[in-house]
Design an enzyme around this catalytic site. Structure first.
Site, PDB file in Angstrom:
ATOM      1  N   ASP A 137      20.283  48.317  -1.933  1.00  0.00           N
ATOM      2  CA  ASP A 137      20.380  49.774  -1.778  1.00  0.00           C
ATOM      3  C   ASP A 137      21.286  50.314  -2.880  1.00  0.00           C
ATOM      4  O   ASP A 137      22.494  50.150  -2.857  1.00  0.00           O
ATOM      5  CB  ASP A 137      20.964  50.107  -0.403  1.00  0.00           C
ATOM      6  CG  ASP A 137      21.017  51.602  -0.117  1.00  0.00           C
ATOM      7  OD1 ASP A 137      20.715  52.397  -1.024  1.00  0.00           O
ATOM      8  OD2 ASP A 137      21.371  51.958   1.019  1.00  0.00           O
ATOM      9  N   SER A 168      21.763  56.331   6.793  1.00  0.00           N
ATOM     10  CA  SER A 168      21.798  57.286   5.686  1.00  0.00           C
ATOM     11  C   SER A 168      22.539  58.554   6.113  1.00  0.00           C
ATOM     12  O   SER A 168      23.673  58.485   6.586  1.00  0.00           O
ATOM     13  CB  SER A 168      20.362  57.576   5.223  1.00  0.00           C
ATOM     14  OG  SER A 168      20.333  58.334   4.042  1.00  0.00           O
ATOM     15  N   HIS A 202      17.149  51.360  -0.220  1.00  0.00           N
ATOM     16  CA  HIS A 202      17.754  52.218   0.805  1.00  0.00           C
ATOM     17  C   HIS A 202      16.910  52.271   2.071  1.00  0.00           C
ATOM     18  O   HIS A 202      17.444  52.347   3.178  1.00  0.00           O
ATOM     19  CB  HIS A 202      17.939  53.622   0.233  1.00  0.00           C
ATOM     20  CG  HIS A 202      18.649  54.558   1.160  1.00  0.00           C
ATOM     21  ND1 HIS A 202      19.899  54.290   1.670  1.00  0.00           N
ATOM     22  CD2 HIS A 202      18.275  55.759   1.697  1.00  0.00           C
ATOM     23  CE1 HIS A 202      20.278  55.285   2.465  1.00  0.00           C
ATOM     24  NE2 HIS A 202      19.313  56.173   2.508  1.00  0.00           N
TER      25      HIS A 202
END
Length: 372
Positions: free
Chosen positions: A316, A151, A349
């Site tokens: 995601d 991320s 995610h």
């Protein structure tokens, strides 16, 4: 597989001023970090792990005086694990502006003798990498074997290849993007407005009032948490299951998903700082290495010299596989060595945090190729 066991954080103070991308200057700063494994004689086996929005320096292991203190990536980092501490010297650091001990809004401003609060400058991914380079110097690490992150951590790994191309051999960019989409910026703004509009925020100087903007921070976390999960995962875990088995015909909790989100929001307010949340989401919004190249990502990545591993997850939707493929295509057109994995995982995610067999298999296989 084994854990790295009991660990303890360390800290280092840098007394030389640092100029930030915003134009602001800090007279000095402190970074809190942890290390796992042993640095070899050539200092060639060091790996930096960069954390995401709410992460910290505590990547692996656990603290002696806390039962529930396992590091946030403990399933990936340790002896015999994909990031094997029998081979690598792993470093985790709490970013500048954080709330886990590194200099941030909760720290004392030497100019006023009070906590910085809203006076702490906005920091960027570029600033974080610049301060991490100072930490590398302190640890005697001239060049990272790899920089790894998921991320927002993946964005830092990418920035390392651009800001210090000679100081990184491999970049592992997981569940990330070359820049935020408009929708992602919108979600971040919604979360920030929840905090900024809380009456207990006091313009960011709530420390002086002895309060915490709990309502705003709670709502910000709830909004964010929704985007970290996939619809399939939420349906599988909670469905439309009622908390008490019947409808209340009111505005309290009816569904299990409501109870879960409130729990996550309430818990978050006990350990995370609202000003740090604001700073970190802005750093996410601002990251865009192609901006200075007319939006041309290929031109931006041309100066990198590292080899790359890029991974995405099928469900995601916050940082979709299409965004990872943008990075891969730009790297390929630059002639860089790049490996790509698109992993089928239903956790959205947050998949990058989980112990998924396929995910860990491809990460471990790539790391096994790195010479130390």
């Amino acid at each position: 597989m084994n854990s790295v066991g009991i660990v303890a954080p360390k800290s280092v103070r840098f007394d030389h001023a640092i100029s930030l991308k915003s134009g602001a200057t800090l007279p000095g700063f402190e970074l809190v970090y942890e290390t796992y494994g042993e640095l070899n004689a050539e200092a060639s086996n060091a790996v930096l792990v960069c954390h995401a929005l709410s992460g910290s320096h505590h990547v692996a292991g656990f603290y002696a005086d806390q039962d529930k203190s396992t590091g946030w990536w403990d399933n990936l980092v340790g002896p015999g694990k994909p990031l094997d501490t029998n081979r690598f010297f792993v470093v985790g650091v709490n970013n500048l502006g954080g709330c886990y001990g590194s200099t941030g809004p909760n720290s004392i401003n030497p100019a006023t003798g009070k906590r910085y609060g809203a006076d702490f400058p906005v920091v960027t991914v570029e600033d974080w990498v610049a301060t991490q380079a100072r930490l590398a110097d302190h640890l005697g690490i001239e060049r990272w074997a790899a920089v790894v992150g998921g991320s927002l951590g993946g964005m830092q790994a990418m920035e390392w290849t651009l800001q210090f191309p000679e100081r990184i051999r491999h970049a592992l960019i997981i569940a990330a993007a070359p820049k935020l989409s408009t929708q992602n910026i919108a979600f971040n703004e919604l979360a920030r407005q929840a905090i900024l509009s809380d009456p207990d925020f006091h313009g960011g100087h709530y420390y002086e009032h002895g309060v915490v903007p709990v309502r705003g921070l709670r709502l910000a976390r709830m909004v964010g948490h929704i985007t970290y999960l996939s619809d399939d995962q939420m349906a599988e875990k909670f469905g439309r299951e009622l908390k008490t088995g019947k409808l209340s015909y009111g505005y309290d909790v009816d569904f299990q998903i409501e109870s879960y989100l409130r729990y996550q929001g309430d818990r978050f307010t006990t350990y995370f700082d609202a000003n740090t949340y604001l700073i970190t989401t802005k750093a996410l919004d601002y990251f865009d290495p192609a901006r200075e190249y007319g939006g041309n990502l290929q031109a931006a990545l041309a100066r990198a010299k590292a080899d790359f591993f890029v991974a995405s997850f099928s469900t995601d939707w916050r940082f979709s596989p299409e965004r990872s493929r943008e990075i891969v295509y730009a790297l390929m057109h630059c002639g860089h060595n790049v490996s790509y994995a698109e992993i089928d995982c239903d956790a959205g995610h947050d998949s990058f945090l989980l112990d998924d067999r396929q995910y860990h298999g491809v990460v471990g296989a790539y790391l096994d190729r790195i010479e130390t």
